[in-house]
Design a protein around this motif. Sequence first.
Motif, PDB file in Angstrom:
ATOM      1  N   ASN A  82       0.875  -1.161   0.000  1.00 48.46           N
ATOM      2  CA  ASN A  82       0.000   0.000   0.000  1.00 48.46           C
ATOM      3  C   ASN A  82       0.910   1.208   0.000  1.00 48.46           C
ATOM      4  OD1 ASN A  82      -1.732   2.102   0.474  1.00 48.46           O
ATOM      5  ND2 ASN A  82      -2.786   1.132   2.171  1.00 48.46           N
TER       6      ASN A  82
ATOM      7  N   GLY B 105      -2.113   5.362  -0.796  1.00 46.14           N
ATOM      8  CA  GLY B 105      -3.375   5.323  -1.517  1.00 46.14           C
ATOM      9  C   GLY B 105      -3.353   4.514  -2.795  1.00 46.14           C
ATOM     10  N   TRP B 106      -2.225   3.896  -3.107  1.00 40.47           N
ATOM     11  CA  TRP B 106      -2.107   3.060  -4.309  1.00 40.47           C
ATOM     12  C   TRP B 106      -1.729   1.650  -3.874  1.00 40.47           C
ATOM     13  CZ3 TRP B 106      -2.989   5.117  -9.191  1.00 40.47           C
ATOM     14  CH2 TRP B 106      -3.087   6.515  -9.257  1.00 40.47           C
TER      15      TRP B 106
ATOM     16  N   THR C 212     -11.533   2.783 -12.269  1.00 43.87           N
ATOM     17  CA  THR C 212     -10.376   2.918 -11.376  1.00 43.87           C
ATOM     18  C   THR C 212      -9.173   3.467 -12.132  1.00 43.87           C
ATOM     19  OG1 THR C 212     -11.144   1.069 -10.030  1.00 43.87           O
ATOM     20  CG2 THR C 212      -8.815   1.631  -9.852  1.00 43.87           C
ATOM     21  N   ARG C 213      -8.424   4.341 -11.460  1.00 42.21           N
ATOM     22  CA  ARG C 213      -7.176   4.858 -12.015  1.00 42.21           C
ATOM     23  C   ARG C 213      -6.048   3.903 -11.664  1.00 42.21           C
ATOM     24  NH1 ARG C 213      -5.877  10.728 -11.768  1.00 42.21           N
ATOM     25  NH2 ARG C 213      -4.745  10.099  -9.919  1.00 42.21           N
TER      26      ARG C 213
ATOM     27  N   ARG D 126      -1.744   3.344 -12.151  1.00 41.59           N
ATOM     28  CA  ARG D 126      -0.436   3.881 -12.540  1.00 41.59           C
ATOM     29  C   ARG D 126       0.408   2.726 -13.057  1.00 41.59           C
ATOM     30  NH1 ARG D 126       3.973   4.920  -9.241  1.00 41.59           N
ATOM     31  NH2 ARG D 126       2.686   4.727  -7.378  1.00 41.59           N
TER      32      ARG D 126
ATOM     33  N   ILE E  57      -0.801   7.507 -15.870  1.00 39.94           N
ATOM     34  CA  ILE E  57      -2.070   7.136 -15.240  1.00 39.94           C
ATOM     35  C   ILE E  57      -3.027   6.678 -16.339  1.00 39.94           C
ATOM     36  CG2 ILE E  57      -4.044   7.939 -13.896  1.00 39.94           C
ATOM     37  CD1 ILE E  57      -1.460   7.913 -12.277  1.00 39.94           C
TER      38      ILE E  57
ATOM     39  N   TYR F  55       0.100   0.000 -10.072  1.00 39.49           N
ATOM     40  CA  TYR F  55      -0.414   0.550  -8.820  1.00 39.49           C
ATOM     41  C   TYR F  55      -1.852   0.968  -9.059  1.00 39.49           C
ATOM     42  CZ  TYR F  55       4.382   0.424  -7.279  1.00 39.49           C
ATOM     43  OH  TYR F  55       5.632  -0.013  -6.939  1.00 39.49           O
TER      44      TYR F  55
ATOM     45  N   GLU G 147      -5.272   2.703  -7.759  1.00 37.19           N
ATOM     46  CA  GLU G 147      -5.719   3.706  -6.794  1.00 37.19           C
ATOM     47  C   GLU G 147      -6.818   3.111  -5.913  1.00 37.19           C
ATOM     48  OE1 GLU G 147      -6.199   8.432  -6.945  1.00 37.19           O
ATOM     49  OE2 GLU G 147      -7.538   7.351  -8.308  1.00 37.19           O
TER      50      GLU G 147
END
Length: 103
Positions: free
Chosen positions: A4, A7-8, A53-54, A56, A64, A100, A102
């Motif tokens: 974690n 937040g990712w 969902t975003r 990375r 992103i 990753y 979000e």
Amino acid sequence: MSGNNNGWRKMTVEATGYSMIADELGGGNITAIGTTPRVGVIAVDPRVIPLGTRVRIPAMGNGIFVAEDTGGMIKGNKIDIYMSHGDQARQWGRKQIEIYVEM
């Protein structure tokens, strides 16, 4: 899934490139949420990564991306990354990468 990071949530996935232009690696012309496929869109298994969902993706310049599409072959920890041309998708191929998500 593991980790974690502010937040990712980190996870390892099998990533494949896809495109709609000039090749057989194409998907449909409308995503699962009703948008047009474009660079920055990924296809996911919505049971693993919810639509909208975003995400990375360090292997793609840490850009992103947004989970807007699904696919019949995308089950579990797999994603398809939309690319602007089939040649790019073929060059990418299929890779195990870290992403990753979000939270």
